[in-house]
Design a protein around this motif. Structure first.
Motif, PDB file in Angstrom:
ATOM      1  N   ILE A 131       0.925  -1.218   0.008  1.00 10.62           N
ATOM      2  CA  ILE A 131       0.013   0.062   0.039  1.00 10.62           C
ATOM      3  C   ILE A 131       0.923   1.193  -0.012  1.00 10.62           C
ATOM      4  O   ILE A 131       0.473   2.220  -0.686  1.00 10.62           O
ATOM      5  CB  ILE A 131      -1.082   0.056   1.150  1.00 10.62           C
ATOM      6  N   ALA A 132       1.839   1.327   0.579  1.00  7.92           N
ATOM      7  CA  ALA A 132       2.739   2.315   0.879  1.00  7.92           C
ATOM      8  C   ALA A 132       3.615   2.799  -0.639  1.00  7.92           C
ATOM      9  O   ALA A 132       3.584   3.707  -0.938  1.00  7.92           O
ATOM     10  CB  ALA A 132       3.992   2.296   1.924  1.00  7.92           C
ATOM     11  N   LYS A 133       3.827   1.808  -1.137  1.00  4.34           N
ATOM     12  CA  LYS A 133       4.394   1.784  -2.503  1.00  4.34           C
ATOM     13  C   LYS A 133       3.448   2.313  -3.650  1.00  4.34           C
ATOM     14  O   LYS A 133       3.829   3.226  -4.239  1.00  4.34           O
ATOM     15  CB  LYS A 133       5.068   0.595  -2.830  1.00  4.34           C
ATOM     16  N   ASN A 134       2.304   1.878  -3.522  1.00  2.60           N
ATOM     17  CA  ASN A 134       1.285   2.475  -4.456  1.00  2.60           C
ATOM     18  C   ASN A 134       0.824   3.825  -4.172  1.00  2.60           C
ATOM     19  O   ASN A 134       0.613   4.568  -5.093  1.00  2.60           O
ATOM     20  CB  ASN A 134       0.000   1.499  -4.427  1.00  2.60           C
ATOM     21  N   ASN A 135       0.989   4.238  -2.759  1.00  2.00           N
ATOM     22  CA  ASN A 135       0.861   5.552  -2.504  1.00  2.00           C
ATOM     23  C   ASN A 135       1.917   6.812  -2.197  1.00  2.00           C
ATOM     24  O   ASN A 135       1.588   8.034  -2.026  1.00  2.00           O
ATOM     25  CB  ASN A 135      -0.086   5.451  -1.082  1.00  2.00           C
ATOM     26  N   SER A 136       3.032   6.173  -2.291  1.00  4.25           N
ATOM     27  CA  SER A 136       4.018   7.048  -2.242  1.00  4.25           C
ATOM     28  C   SER A 136       4.387   8.256  -3.321  1.00  4.25           C
ATOM     29  O   SER A 136       4.634   7.789  -4.438  1.00  4.25           O
ATOM     30  CB  SER A 136       5.547   6.126  -2.181  1.00  4.25           C
ATOM     31  N   PRO A 137       4.187   9.374  -2.942  1.00  2.00           N
ATOM     32  CA  PRO A 137       4.485  10.459  -3.820  1.00  2.00           C
ATOM     33  C   PRO A 137       6.118  10.361  -4.598  1.00  2.00           C
ATOM     34  O   PRO A 137       6.360  10.866  -5.719  1.00  2.00           O
ATOM     35  CB  PRO A 137       4.356  11.595  -3.275  1.00  2.00           C
ATOM     36  N   ALA A 152      14.743   3.800  -3.573  1.00  2.00           N
ATOM     37  CA  ALA A 152      13.647   4.541  -2.807  1.00  2.00           C
ATOM     38  C   ALA A 152      12.620   3.262  -2.015  1.00  2.00           C
ATOM     39  O   ALA A 152      12.110   3.381  -1.260  1.00  2.00           O
ATOM     40  CB  ALA A 152      12.977   5.540  -3.473  1.00  2.00           C
ATOM     41  N   GLU A 153      12.669   2.423  -3.125  1.00  2.00           N
ATOM     42  CA  GLU A 153      11.641   1.167  -2.387  1.00  2.00           C
ATOM     43  C   GLU A 153      12.342   0.614  -1.548  1.00  2.00           C
ATOM     44  O   GLU A 153      11.469   0.254  -0.317  1.00  2.00           O
ATOM     45  CB  GLU A 153      11.445   0.456  -3.877  1.00  2.00           C
ATOM     46  N   TRP A 154      13.500   0.527  -1.527  1.00  2.00           N
ATOM     47  CA  TRP A 154      14.193  -0.299  -0.457  1.00  2.00           C
ATOM     48  C   TRP A 154      14.173   0.703   0.826  1.00  2.00           C
ATOM     49  O   TRP A 154      14.115   0.068   1.854  1.00  2.00           O
ATOM     50  CB  TRP A 154      15.814  -0.632  -0.879  1.00  2.00           C
ATOM     51  N   GLU A 155      14.332   1.699   0.862  1.00  2.00           N
ATOM     52  CA  GLU A 155      14.264   2.783   2.089  1.00  2.00           C
ATOM     53  C   GLU A 155      13.100   2.809   2.509  1.00  2.00           C
ATOM     54  O   GLU A 155      12.862   2.515   3.766  1.00  2.00           O
ATOM     55  CB  GLU A 155      14.780   4.128   1.475  1.00  2.00           C
ATOM     56  N   LEU A 156      11.825   2.735   1.616  1.00  2.00           N
ATOM     57  CA  LEU A 156      10.690   2.776   2.367  1.00  2.00           C
ATOM     58  C   LEU A 156      10.301   1.437   2.985  1.00  2.00           C
ATOM     59  O   LEU A 156       9.568   1.617   3.978  1.00  2.00           O
ATOM     60  CB  LEU A 156       9.684   3.013   0.812  1.00  2.00           C
ATOM     61  N   GLU A 157      10.773   0.447   2.342  1.00  2.00           N
ATOM     62  CA  GLU A 157      10.431  -0.966   2.949  1.00  2.00           C
ATOM     63  C   GLU A 157      11.257  -1.005   4.346  1.00  2.00           C
ATOM     64  O   GLU A 157      10.497  -1.424   5.440  1.00  2.00           O
ATOM     65  CB  GLU A 157      11.088  -2.334   2.232  1.00  2.00           C
ATOM     66  N   GLN A 158      12.399  -0.522   4.394  1.00  2.00           N
ATOM     67  CA  GLN A 158      13.322  -0.392   5.981  1.00  2.00           C
ATOM     68  C   GLN A 158      12.430   0.606   6.763  1.00  2.00           C
ATOM     69  O   GLN A 158      12.434   0.200   8.014  1.00  2.00           O
ATOM     70  CB  GLN A 158      14.663  -0.004   5.628  1.00  2.00           C
ATOM     71  N   LEU A 159      11.927   1.479   6.475  1.00  2.00           N
ATOM     72  CA  LEU A 159      11.185   2.487   7.321  1.00  2.00           C
ATOM     73  C   LEU A 159       9.928   1.869   7.797  1.00  2.00           C
ATOM     74  O   LEU A 159       9.505   2.128   8.850  1.00  2.00           O
ATOM     75  CB  LEU A 159      10.829   3.920   6.524  1.00  2.00           C
ATOM     76  N   ILE A 160       9.211   1.270   6.962  1.00  2.00           N
ATOM     77  CA  ILE A 160       7.838   0.753   7.467  1.00  2.00           C
ATOM     78  C   ILE A 160       8.251  -0.474   8.322  1.00  2.00           C
ATOM     79  O   ILE A 160       7.323  -0.571   9.451  1.00  2.00           O
ATOM     80  CB  ILE A 160       7.066  -0.023   6.120  1.00  2.00           C
ATOM     81  N   VAL A 161       9.190  -1.134   8.082  1.00  2.00           N
ATOM     82  CA  VAL A 161       9.392  -2.397   8.982  1.00  2.00           C
ATOM     83  C   VAL A 161       9.862  -1.817  10.479  1.00  2.00           C
ATOM     84  O   VAL A 161       9.367  -2.478  11.356  1.00  2.00           O
ATOM     85  CB  VAL A 161      10.596  -3.302   8.785  1.00  2.00           C
ATOM     86  N   ARG A 162      10.680  -0.806  10.419  1.00  2.00           N
ATOM     87  CA  ARG A 162      11.167  -0.140  11.622  1.00  2.00           C
ATOM     88  C   ARG A 162       9.809   0.612  12.349  1.00  2.00           C
ATOM     89  O   ARG A 162       9.632   0.397  13.562  1.00  2.00           O
ATOM     90  CB  ARG A 162      12.213   0.885  11.305  1.00  2.00           C
ATOM     91  N   GLN A 163       8.941   1.116  11.695  1.00  2.00           N
ATOM     92  CA  GLN A 163       7.839   1.945  12.186  1.00  2.00           C
ATOM     93  C   GLN A 163       6.819   0.890  12.659  1.00  2.00           C
ATOM     94  O   GLN A 163       6.155   0.867  13.640  1.00  2.00           O
ATOM     95  CB  GLN A 163       7.310   2.708  11.239  1.00  2.00           C
ATOM     96  N   TYR A 164       6.600  -0.191  11.780  1.00  2.00           N
ATOM     97  CA  TYR A 164       5.561  -1.330  12.313  1.00  2.00           C
ATOM     98  C   TYR A 164       6.211  -1.943  13.489  1.00  2.00           C
ATOM     99  O   TYR A 164       5.309  -2.156  14.578  1.00  2.00           O
ATOM    100  CB  TYR A 164       5.914  -2.322  11.214  1.00  2.00           C
ATOM    101  N   GLU A 169       1.096   5.319   9.708  1.00  2.00           N
ATOM    102  CA  GLU A 169      -0.052   5.890   8.834  1.00  2.00           C
ATOM    103  C   GLU A 169       0.327   6.987   7.981  1.00  2.00           C
ATOM    104  O   GLU A 169       0.169   6.913   6.521  1.00  2.00           O
ATOM    105  CB  GLU A 169      -1.153   6.643   9.903  1.00  2.00           C
ATOM    106  N   GLY A 170       1.159   7.799   8.214  1.00  2.00           N
ATOM    107  CA  GLY A 170       1.700   8.920   7.238  1.00  2.00           C
ATOM    108  C   GLY A 170       2.868   8.289   6.356  1.00  2.00           C
ATOM    109  O   GLY A 170       2.586   8.483   5.168  1.00  2.00           O
ATOM    110  N   THR A 171       3.273   7.342   6.535  1.00  2.00           N
ATOM    111  CA  THR A 171       4.236   6.538   5.674  1.00  2.00           C
ATOM    112  C   THR A 171       3.430   5.679   4.669  1.00  2.00           C
ATOM    113  O   THR A 171       3.741   5.750   3.446  1.00  2.00           O
ATOM    114  CB  THR A 171       5.447   5.596   6.432  1.00  2.00           C
ATOM    115  N   VAL A 172       2.511   5.019   5.477  1.00  2.00           N
ATOM    116  CA  VAL A 172       1.716   4.163   4.102  1.00  2.00           C
ATOM    117  C   VAL A 172       0.698   4.954   3.502  1.00  2.00           C
ATOM    118  O   VAL A 172       0.393   4.519   2.448  1.00  2.00           O
ATOM    119  CB  VAL A 172       0.924   3.155   5.367  1.00  2.00           C
TER     120      VAL A 172
END
Length: 246
Positions: free
Chosen positions: A49-55, A155-167, A237-240
């Motif tokens: 979902i985060a990848k689909n919504n990421s500006p 950027a996708e790799w960074e986003l994945e790492q960020l979501i894992v950490r925030q989760y 929520e902001g990241t996703v």
């Protein structure tokens, strides 16, 4: 008197130990029943979902599309050197006679007719810069397209790492929030007991004050942990890019 004081201390110690054990049992059981990870969306789902919504990722998609189009334009740039001209006219025109067309120099007669005329012409020019720079321009456009693609992958790799950490931060913050709430409730029970013991003279002012301070500290820690939990939730929520219901 000393014997009575010793009995009171022993009873107080036993009560605290048993109360601490029951609190641990309550917290452990409560965490199992209130495990937020069982109610959150799956981690893979949140990443998708985060990848689909990421500006940011959408920006790289647009950038890649632009440079991919530039490759096509550079490959067709040679067409800019070819010109095709066409014209159309209608009216009365002076025409050569058949003798003049045949090459008779003595014939000077022209005749006029009403007619339509079409003219078509083509021209080609090949500047040397277009010839020698074409390959380089195409390679540059391809390099920019590849760079945009690699930037998106990173950027996708960074986003994945960020979501894992925030989760994981959210799960940890929720557990600490639940534990801190349990601690506050336990100190409230102790505070009620302390009020009765102080009124009955079982504890002195110093001990009563210490228990009140422990309750206040527990409430302060609870509010702080509550804030940490809300921050962790809003960050995820902001990241996703969606509101998380659980």
């Amino acid at each position: 008197m000393m014997k009575r004081f010793g009995v009171i201390c022993a009873i107080f110690l036993i009560v605290n130990i048993s109360f601490g054990q029951s609190l641990n049992d309550f917290v452990n059981k409560g965490l199992e029943d209130n495990d937020i990870s069982q109610r959150l969306p799956q981690l893979d789902t949140l990443i998708t979902i985060a990848k689909n919504n990421s500006p940011r990722l959408k920006f790289f998609d647009s950038d890649f599309e632009y440079w991919d189009g530039q490759i096509t334009l550079e490959k067709r740039a040679w067409l800019n050197n070819i010109n095709l001209d066409a014209a159309y006219g209608y009216g009365i025109f002076d025409n050569l006679s058949d003798q003049q067309i045949a090459g008779d120099p003595g014939s000077q007669t022209l005749f006029s007719t009403e007619q339509s005329r079409y003219t078509v012409g083509a021209s080609i020019k090949l500047p040397l810069s277009s010839i020698f720079n074409r390959g380089r321009k195409i390679k540059n456009a391809k390099a920019e397209a590849d760079k945009s693609k690699y930037q998106k992958d990173f950027a996708e790799w960074e986003l994945e790492q960020l979501i894992v950490r925030q989760y994981n931060d959210l799960i940890k913050a929720h557990r600490l929030f639940f534990i801190s709430n349990s601690i506050v409730e336990s100190y409230k029970v102790q505070a009620v007991r302390a009020d009765k013991d102080f009124a009955n003279g079982a504890i002195n002012v110093t001990e009563y004050t210490r228990l009140q301070q422990m309750l206040n500290q527990a409430i302060s820690a609870f509010e702080s942990q509550r804030s940490e939990f809300l921050i962790a939730l809003k960050s995820l929520e902001g990241t996703v890019g969606i509101k998380i219901e659980f």
